[in-house]
Design a protein around this motif. Structure first.
Motif, short mmCIF file in Angstrom:
data_model
loop_
_atom_site.label_atom_id
_atom_site.label_comp_id
_atom_site.label_asym_id
_atom_site.label_seq_id
_atom_site.Cartn_x
_atom_site.Cartn_y
_atom_site.Cartn_z
N SER A 351 34.83 30.00 0.60
CA SER A 351 33.58 29.28 0.35
C SER A 351 32.42 29.97 1.04
O SER A 351 32.58 30.53 2.13
N ILE A 352 31.27 29.96 0.39
CA ILE A 352 30.03 30.51 0.95
C ILE A 352 29.15 29.33 1.28
O ILE A 352 28.72 28.59 0.38
N MET A 353 28.90 29.13 2.57
CA MET A 353 28.25 27.93 3.05
C MET A 353 27.04 28.25 3.93
O MET A 353 26.98 29.31 4.55
N PRO A 354 26.08 27.32 4.02
CA PRO A 354 24.92 27.52 4.89
C PRO A 354 25.18 27.03 6.31
O PRO A 354 24.24 26.71 7.04
N CYS A 355 26.45 26.99 6.72
CA CYS A 355 26.86 26.15 7.84
C CYS A 355 27.97 26.79 8.66
O CYS A 355 28.88 27.42 8.11
N LEU A 356 27.92 26.61 9.99
CA LEU A 356 29.00 27.05 10.88
C LEU A 356 30.12 26.02 10.95
O LEU A 356 31.30 26.38 11.04
N GLN A 510 22.18 29.87 7.67
CA GLN A 510 21.19 30.43 6.76
C GLN A 510 20.48 31.64 7.38
O GLN A 510 20.50 31.82 8.60
N PRO A 511 19.82 32.47 6.57
CA PRO A 511 19.05 33.60 7.11
C PRO A 511 18.03 33.15 8.15
O PRO A 511 17.47 32.04 8.05
N ILE A 512 17.80 34.02 9.14
CA ILE A 512 16.95 33.67 10.29
C ILE A 512 15.59 34.33 10.16
O ILE A 512 15.48 35.53 9.90
#
Length: 590
Positions: A351-356, A510-512
């Motif tokens: 899975s590709i997630m925006p989350c740790l 997410q990108p920083i």
């Protein structure tokens, strides 16, 4: 208004404005490392120092306000010399192996040092050792920490978890986990906000890209990947794609070029979550006498970790529905394996997630209901997938858009707004209205729950029943809401909680962009996609309809309960120091 001169430019700014903000208001750049507006204005790094005419010593511009008639120099010889010395001293205690740093090319310290032309460090190098578990999803590198204190402030003031604190004194001062704990034994919720607010690479996610490459190279594995809703609003940012070019279909093309066998949309399982969670909510309302209210959403694993560690007596108020990520994993290794006619053990679910926190969620021992190992084998953050694209030399901008695979690649507009705060609530209410009333509402009937505000309330009529609902994002806001519920000051039927401010769009994976919050901007992209979607209700997703018809029977069926629901009490979470229990005068630490 206050009139002053900065670098020979006459300006007028409101009283109380900091020198730093005054300079930036007229596009005069003043570098800083520790500063975060209204959050960390402590002048710890001393890099933002400026010279004021008539004052011998330099002053930090981030926490000193303008005064009438001031004459300020932001880059005088005196300032440049002091700023250079300050940065050189920071570098003398910094691991400067930039080539192996996750933030190389996106590091405020690196940029500041380059701008100052620092090519050598004249001071003795004393880089702290780095003792940290590499298994935990959150990695801290003490050798890269610049002691800016941002992580402490974000964790305390925004999230209210208090994981980080100052340790040591003098030159040995550093940042470490509070109460002398190991990070794995702390009540860290893995929201990742400390990572996205770190100016350097001292904090990062555990890198799982090599495991992904290994799976792609294994011919015995069938790689199935899902893309979370919020990822499509951000994945192009760190590889230079405009929002117009960075469509989810172009990401599909890039992943297919990378070698993934099947590429699906987590929007599908977001719709599935709505069917299960919405049905569960209606059942609880029907049997109000035997249930505690409000019912809380359960799709955010950071929030689940929070309530288990901070308010363990309220865990049974969570919906039992799994998150979309985990529902997808279970379906991929059961229903989809059956459609393919393959042994589910051959499926490697990514899975590709925006989350740790999703990395930890996938590893929870009870998340294995399909019977072929963990339902989700590997979780990659948005940042990690961007690194993989660069490693594969994939120029995404030049790729033609490609469609998701079917049937698990079909999602609704209701599914896509899961990535924005308020989106889960709105999607659930759309379908709950249909279940109760037998017809669809206006798709935008529940738009009162939209918006970036950290705590929103609304009332809706659902088939003659008035519902009080709330939406909250950011765990500091969540604590305030829960305390009001516990005091009896607030009464709700249904509450959506997202651990990260702004929801998954502002997630810790997410990108920083240092000093810039993009949760609202990304969330608006998702609402725009919902508006343009041909399907705007989860219950109208044809793939979800087919899944129930051919495999699950109906929402809340026996098979649905086995694969799509979970027992939140079946695993342990370290308790908050405020909720730790005592037996025989000895503290129990999980």
């Amino acid at each position: 208004m206050v009139n002053l001169v900065i670098d020979n430019v006459n300006i007028s700014v409101p009283e109380g404005t900091t020198i730093l903000d005054a300079a930036r208001s007229v596009n005069i750049p003043v570098p800083s490392l520790c500063y975060l507006k209204e959050l960390n204005e402590i002048g710890a790094c001393r890099v933002c120092c400026v010279e004021i005419k008539g004052i011998e010593r330099l002053v930090t511009s981030c926490n000193n306000v303008v005064e009438e008639g001031m004459e300020i120099y932001t880059n005088s010889p005196k300032v440049r010399e002091a700023r250079r010395t300050n940065v050189e001293l920071i570098l003398s205690q910094h691991d400067c192996f930039c080539a192996t740093c996750s933030r190389s090319g996106n590091c405020s310290l690196q940029k500041t040092a380059n701008d100052l032309g620092i090519l050598d460090i004249p001071y003795k190098r004393e880089v702290p050792s780095n003792l940290w578990t590499k298994k935990f999803p959150l990695i801290k590198d003490g050798g890269k920490c610049i002691k800016c204190m941002r992580c402490i402030q974000v964790c305390d003031k925004v999230q209210g978890i208090n994981i980080w604190d100052v340790a040591g004194t003098g030159s040995r001062t550093t940042v470490d986990v509070t109460f002398n704990r190991k990070i794995a034994h702390s009540d860290c919720v893995l929201c990742g906000q400390c990572i996205t607010h770190c100016p350097v690479g001292a904090l990062r996610e555990r890198d799982d890209t090599q495991r992904a490459f290994s799976a792609l190279a294994d011919r015995d594995k069938i790689t199935v990947v899902q893309i979370a809703p919020a990822v499509r609003a951000a994945w192009g940012e760190s590889i230079g794609l405009s929002r117009e070019k960075a469509t989810v279909k172009r990401l599909v093309a890039a992943l297919r070029k990378m070698g993934f066998n099947y590429i699906f949309d987590t929007n599908f399982s977001a719709d599935l979550t709505i069917m299960e969670e919405g049905s569960e909510f209606i059942e609880r309302i029907k049997n109000r006498w035997k249930n505690r209210f409000p019912m809380f959403t359960s799709c955010c694993p950071g929030w689940v970790r929070f309530i288990k560690s901070q308010y363990p007596d309220m865990v049974d108020m969570l919906s039992t529905a799994k998150s979309p990520q985990q529902m997808f994993g279970a379906v991929a290794k059961s229903y989809y394996a059956q459609l393919l006619g393959v042994n589910p053990d051959k499926i490697f679910s990514v899975s590709i997630m925006p989350c740790l926190a999703k990395k930890q969620e996938a590893a929870i021992p009870v998340m294995n209901d399909a019977g072929s190992g963990q339902d989700v084998d590997l979780v990659l953050t948005t940042r990690e997938i961007d690194r993989m694209l660069r490693a594969e030399h994939i120029c995404a901008e030049e790729l033609e858009e490609e469609e998701f695979d079917t049937p698990l690649g079909i999602g609704s507009g209701a599914g896509v707004i899961f990535g924005a705060t308020g989106g889960v609530m709105e999607a659930a209410l759309r379908t709950a209205y249909y279940i109760v009333c037998g017809k669809n509402p206006d798709p935008d009937a529940f738009k009162e729950v939209r918006g970036i505000s950290g705590w929103k309330e609304a009332k809706f009529n659902l088939g003659g029943t008035e519902l009080n609902v709330a939406v909250v994002s950011g765990l500091g806001n969540t604590r305030k809401l829960i305390e009001e519920i516990r005091k009896g000051n607030k009464k709700y039927d249904f509450v959506e909680v997202m651990a990260c401010p702004g929801g998954c769009s502002g997630g810790g994976g997410q990108p920083i962009h240092d000093g810039i919050e993009l949760g609202e901007t990304r969330g608006n992209v998702l609402y725009g996609l919902d508006k343009k979607s041909n399907i705007r209700f989860s219950h109208e997703n044809p793939s979800v309809i087919a899944l129930y018809k051919d495999y699950m029977e109906k929402p809340l069926s026996e098979k649905a309960h086995r694969l799509l629901h979970t027992n939140h009490n079946a695993w342990e979470m370290p308790l908050s120091p405020k909720t730790e229990k005592f037996e025989d005068d000895n503290m129990i630490i999980f």
